[in-house]
Design a protein around this motif. Structure first.
Motif, PDB file in Angstrom:
ATOM      1  N   ALA A 197      13.100   4.848   6.157  1.00  0.00           N
ATOM      2  CA  ALA A 197      14.393   4.280   5.804  1.00  0.00           C
ATOM      3  C   ALA A 197      14.693   2.966   6.519  1.00  0.00           C
ATOM      4  CB  ALA A 197      15.498   5.297   6.121  1.00  0.00           C
ATOM      5  N   THR A 198      13.996   2.703   7.619  1.00  0.00           N
ATOM      6  CA  THR A 198      14.367   1.523   8.385  1.00  0.00           C
ATOM      7  C   THR A 198      13.300   0.443   8.443  1.00  0.00           C
ATOM      8  OG1 THR A 198      13.582   2.558  10.415  1.00  0.00           O
ATOM      9  CG2 THR A 198      15.911   2.801   9.900  1.00  0.00           C
ATOM     10  N   THR A 199      12.134   0.656   7.861  1.00  0.00           N
ATOM     11  CA  THR A 199      11.124  -0.420   7.915  1.00  0.00           C
ATOM     12  C   THR A 199      10.613  -0.755   6.519  1.00  0.00           C
ATOM     13  OG1 THR A 199       9.303   1.132   8.190  1.00  0.00           O
ATOM     14  CG2 THR A 199      10.311   0.275  10.192  1.00  0.00           C
ATOM     15  N   CYS A 207      14.264   1.357  -5.921  1.00  0.00           N
ATOM     16  CA  CYS A 207      14.157   0.376  -7.011  1.00  0.00           C
ATOM     17  C   CYS A 207      13.166   0.843  -8.061  1.00  0.00           C
ATOM     18  CB  CYS A 207      13.697  -0.983  -6.458  1.00  0.00           C
ATOM     19  SG  CYS A 207      15.006  -1.853  -5.630  1.00  0.00           S
ATOM     20  N   GLY A 208      12.001   1.314  -7.575  1.00  0.00           N
ATOM     21  CA  GLY A 208      10.978   1.793  -8.502  1.00  0.00           C
ATOM     22  C   GLY A 208      11.484   2.951  -9.346  1.00  0.00           C
ATOM     23  N   LEU A 209      12.134   3.895  -8.681  1.00  0.00           N
ATOM     24  CA  LEU A 209      12.665   5.061  -9.396  1.00  0.00           C
ATOM     25  C   LEU A 209      13.751   4.646 -10.384  1.00  0.00           C
ATOM     26  CD1 LEU A 209      12.802   7.751  -6.560  1.00  0.00           C
ATOM     27  CD2 LEU A 209      11.330   7.741  -8.568  1.00  0.00           C
ATOM     28  N   ALA A 210      14.598   3.710  -9.961  1.00  0.00           N
ATOM     29  CA  ALA A 210      15.662   3.238 -10.846  1.00  0.00           C
ATOM     30  C   ALA A 210      15.064   2.607 -12.105  1.00  0.00           C
ATOM     31  CB  ALA A 210      16.542   2.227 -10.107  1.00  0.00           C
ATOM     32  N   LEU A 211      14.009   1.823 -11.900  1.00  0.00           N
ATOM     33  CA  LEU A 211      13.342   1.173 -13.021  1.00  0.00           C
ATOM     34  C   LEU A 211      12.766   2.190 -14.002  1.00  0.00           C
ATOM     35  CD1 LEU A 211      13.094  -1.940 -13.062  1.00  0.00           C
ATOM     36  CD2 LEU A 211      10.662  -1.659 -12.635  1.00  0.00           C
ATOM     37  N   LEU A 212      12.008   3.133 -13.435  1.00  0.00           N
ATOM     38  CA  LEU A 212      11.402   4.169 -14.275  1.00  0.00           C
ATOM     39  C   LEU A 212      12.479   5.009 -14.958  1.00  0.00           C
ATOM     40  CD1 LEU A 212       8.449   5.473 -12.070  1.00  0.00           C
ATOM     41  CD2 LEU A 212       8.282   4.234 -14.227  1.00  0.00           C
ATOM     42  N   PHE A 252      -1.379  12.272   4.791  1.00  0.00           N
ATOM     43  CA  PHE A 252      -1.186  11.961   3.375  1.00  0.00           C
ATOM     44  C   PHE A 252       0.263  11.561   3.102  1.00  0.00           C
ATOM     45  CE2 PHE A 252      -2.006  11.922  -1.038  1.00  0.00           C
ATOM     46  CZ  PHE A 252      -0.923  12.507  -1.675  1.00  0.00           C
ATOM     47  N   VAL A 253       1.190  12.374   3.609  1.00  0.00           N
ATOM     48  CA  VAL A 253       2.610  12.079   3.416  1.00  0.00           C
ATOM     49  C   VAL A 253       2.944  10.694   3.992  1.00  0.00           C
ATOM     50  CG1 VAL A 253       4.957  12.769   4.023  1.00  0.00           C
ATOM     51  CG2 VAL A 253       3.289  14.501   3.421  1.00  0.00           C
ATOM     52  N   THR A 254       2.408  10.424   5.173  1.00  0.00           N
ATOM     53  CA  THR A 254       2.654   9.129   5.806  1.00  0.00           C
ATOM     54  C   THR A 254       2.114   7.982   4.959  1.00  0.00           C
ATOM     55  OG1 THR A 254       2.329  10.252   7.920  1.00  0.00           O
ATOM     56  CG2 THR A 254       2.425   7.870   7.968  1.00  0.00           C
ATOM     57  N   GLN A 255       0.911   8.168   4.411  1.00  0.00           N
ATOM     58  CA  GLN A 255       0.311   7.116   3.588  1.00  0.00           C
ATOM     59  C   GLN A 255       1.143   6.855   2.346  1.00  0.00           C
ATOM     60  OE1 GLN A 255      -2.476   5.267   4.218  1.00  0.00           O
ATOM     61  NE2 GLN A 255      -2.824   6.260   6.169  1.00  0.00           N
ATOM     62  N   VAL A 256       1.619   7.938   1.714  1.00  0.00           N
ATOM     63  CA  VAL A 256       2.404   7.781   0.491  1.00  0.00           C
ATOM     64  C   VAL A 256       3.728   7.080   0.793  1.00  0.00           C
ATOM     65  CG1 VAL A 256       3.764   9.057  -1.210  1.00  0.00           C
ATOM     66  CG2 VAL A 256       1.405   9.707  -0.770  1.00  0.00           C
ATOM     67  N   LEU A 257       4.404   7.522   1.851  1.00  0.00           N
ATOM     68  CA  LEU A 257       5.725   6.984   2.125  1.00  0.00           C
ATOM     69  C   LEU A 257       5.679   5.585   2.724  1.00  0.00           C
ATOM     70  CD1 LEU A 257       7.729  10.018   3.556  1.00  0.00           C
ATOM     71  CD2 LEU A 257       7.924   8.935   1.325  1.00  0.00           C
ATOM     72  N   LEU A 258       4.762   5.349   3.643  1.00  0.00           N
ATOM     73  CA  LEU A 258       4.800   4.090   4.385  1.00  0.00           C
ATOM     74  C   LEU A 258       3.773   3.061   3.930  1.00  0.00           C
ATOM     75  CD1 LEU A 258       5.354   5.349   8.063  1.00  0.00           C
ATOM     76  CD2 LEU A 258       7.050   4.547   6.426  1.00  0.00           C
ATOM     77  N   ARG A 259       2.745   3.490   3.201  1.00  0.00           N
ATOM     78  CA  ARG A 259       1.672   2.580   2.760  1.00  0.00           C
ATOM     79  C   ARG A 259       1.304   1.593   3.883  1.00  0.00           C
ATOM     80  NH1 ARG A 259       5.214   1.844  -1.231  1.00  0.00           N
ATOM     81  NH2 ARG A 259       5.135  -0.412  -1.038  1.00  0.00           N
ATOM     82  N   PRO A 260       0.843   2.093   5.007  1.00  0.00           N
ATOM     83  CA  PRO A 260       0.737   1.239   6.186  1.00  0.00           C
ATOM     84  C   PRO A 260      -0.491   0.351   6.251  1.00  0.00           C
ATOM     85  CG  PRO A 260       0.037   3.449   6.706  1.00  0.00           C
ATOM     86  CD  PRO A 260       0.433   3.466   5.262  1.00  0.00           C
ATOM     87  N   LEU A 306      12.227   2.678   1.682  1.00  0.00           N
ATOM     88  CA  LEU A 306      13.203   3.485   0.965  1.00  0.00           C
ATOM     89  C   LEU A 306      13.775   2.693  -0.201  1.00  0.00           C
ATOM     90  CD1 LEU A 306      14.948   6.010   0.710  1.00  0.00           C
ATOM     91  CD2 LEU A 306      16.514   5.025   2.372  1.00  0.00           C
ATOM     92  N   VAL A 307      14.153   1.456   0.081  1.00  0.00           N
ATOM     93  CA  VAL A 307      14.725   0.612  -0.966  1.00  0.00           C
ATOM     94  C   VAL A 307      13.698   0.343  -2.060  1.00  0.00           C
ATOM     95  CG1 VAL A 307      15.639  -1.687  -1.435  1.00  0.00           C
ATOM     96  CG2 VAL A 307      16.446  -0.407   0.542  1.00  0.00           C
TER      97      VAL A 307
END
Lengths: 246, 148
Positions: free
Chosen positions: A244-246, B65-70, A156-164, B60-61
């Protein structure tokens, strides 16, 4: 249908089997693989990459090579335990197929799904077909509640963060086009679970298409394998790095 | 790798990464450093052409951006710098809005993970089938001369 069967005749599937202390399981997985491929009628080869197992996996592999022929069972061992990523690279150098299948050699992945992978790949002309435990009638056997919670939570965490765009990122039962796998191996830098995740994430970045096939994962070694705090921490670190990198 | 050999301008766009990563990245294989190392080995001047994959925004970016907007929207409406004087009920809802959002997200997460846990298929049949096939395989392989 002559053109289709001609195409089918040209496709060859190389199965990469990195092994370490799989003396018991190796003959079984090879037997199941041979049977699955014969049933589907596809051309195949199995590349066994043993990392100097002390339990005699090598002797068993040699016997299998005699039984099934050295054109079907390729033994490409290494001197010591060097890690999964390098095992794939090593195996690919010897692969003569145009598709590569990676899977676990401990019978948690069942070769009966390979014909489905092949069918799915042809259906959508996918660059990658990934086995998923989380969608359709995919599932798991041999996990207790804690393990399932961790698995679903992490996914779940991976899906939320990376939306792969793929439902199972840490799974390692996949079919790749050979050139796609080569390209991805150049780009991926992580290890362990995160390595498998990074492959999918980078594949999406590079615009490769990914199909999914539900698989069943039968874990017979869970009692011995460790999914402790360390693994979880390194998974999270890896996930944040990818974030952070992709 | 001699950085002094490289033309001065080429390092301007290199982000600084710790040489020793604690997140399991082999220190010599970071993509940017690898690019540099490759160029260095070939003897040509390194062309720090950005890998096409990195031209798109990182996740991350996107999140920032989304958080900054909200955040800007919320601050504009709640802190009232423009002197709009929204009706009191509106303001009362707006102030704790970020907290509401967090709580809602938390509930959604728990519900989703709970649902997925409950519907996690248990492959009993697959396990049984595997046991059968293991027996079959051992018998067949023994016949073919495999010594276990």
């Amino acid at each position: 249908m002559a053109a289709a069967s001609l195409n089918r005749a040209r496709d060859k599937y190389s199965v990469l089997l990195p092994t370490y202390n799989e003396r018991e399981n190796l003959p079984l997985i090879v037997w199941l693989l041979v049977r699955s491929f014969h049933e589907s009628g596809s051309n195949f080869e199995i590349i066994v990459i043993d990392d100097g197992s002390p339990d005699g996996t090598w002797e068993v592999a040699e016997q299998l090579e005699k039984i099934y022929g050295s054109d079907k069972i390729l033994l490409r061992p290494r001197a010591k335990k060097l890690g999964l990523g390098t095992a794939y690279i090593h195996g690919m150098q010897h692969a003569t197929g145009n598709f590569i299948i990676i899977m676990d050699a401990d019978l948690s992945h069942h070769p009966k799904f390979i014909p489905e992978f092949i069918r799915k790949q042809k259906e959508g002309n996918f660059d990658i077909v990934s086995g998923t435990r989380y969608k359709g009638n995919g599932g798991v056997h041999g996990w207790d509640l804690k393990r399932k919670i961790i698995s679903r939570g992490a996914n779940f965490v991976t899906q939320v963060l990376l939306r792969p765009g793929a439902s199972d990122l840490t799974g390692s039962f996949r079919l790749y086009r050979k050139e796609v796998l080569q390209k991805l191996m150049e780009k991926c830098v992580s290890k362990g679970y995160v390595f498998q995740m990074e492959m999918i994430v980078r594949a999406r970045q590079l615009g490769y298409t990914i199909g999914e096939v539900p698989i069943s994962f039968v874990d017979r070694v869970y009692g011995e394998s460790k999914l402790g705090g360390n693994e979880i921490v390194s998974f999270l670190k890896g996930l944040l790095t990818l974030f952070a990198t992709t | 790798m001699e950085r002094a050999d490289l033309p001065v301008g080429s390092l301007q766009h290199l982000p600084s990464f710790p040489a020793r990563s604690s997140v399991g990245l082999p220190r010599t294989l970071h993509p940017y450093l690898e690019l540099l190392a490759k160029a260095d080995r070939s003897g040509h001047q390194p062309v720090l052409r950005r890998d096409p994959a990195t031209r798109t925004m990182t996740k991350l970016v996107q999140w920032l951006c989304g958080l900054a907007l909200l955040g800007t929207a919320w601050a504009t409406l709640a802190l009232d710098p423009l002197g709009l004087h929204l009706p009191l009920p509106c303001q009362q809802v707006l102030w704790p809005f970020p907290v509401y959002l967090l709580v809602a997200f938390g509930c959604y997460s728990l519900a989703t993970v709970g649902y997925r846990l409950a519907t996690f298929n248990d492959c009993e049949a697959a396990a049984k089938e595997l046991q059968e096939q293991i027996r079959e395989a051992r018998a067949d392989l023994s016949r073919r001369g495999l010594k276990f």
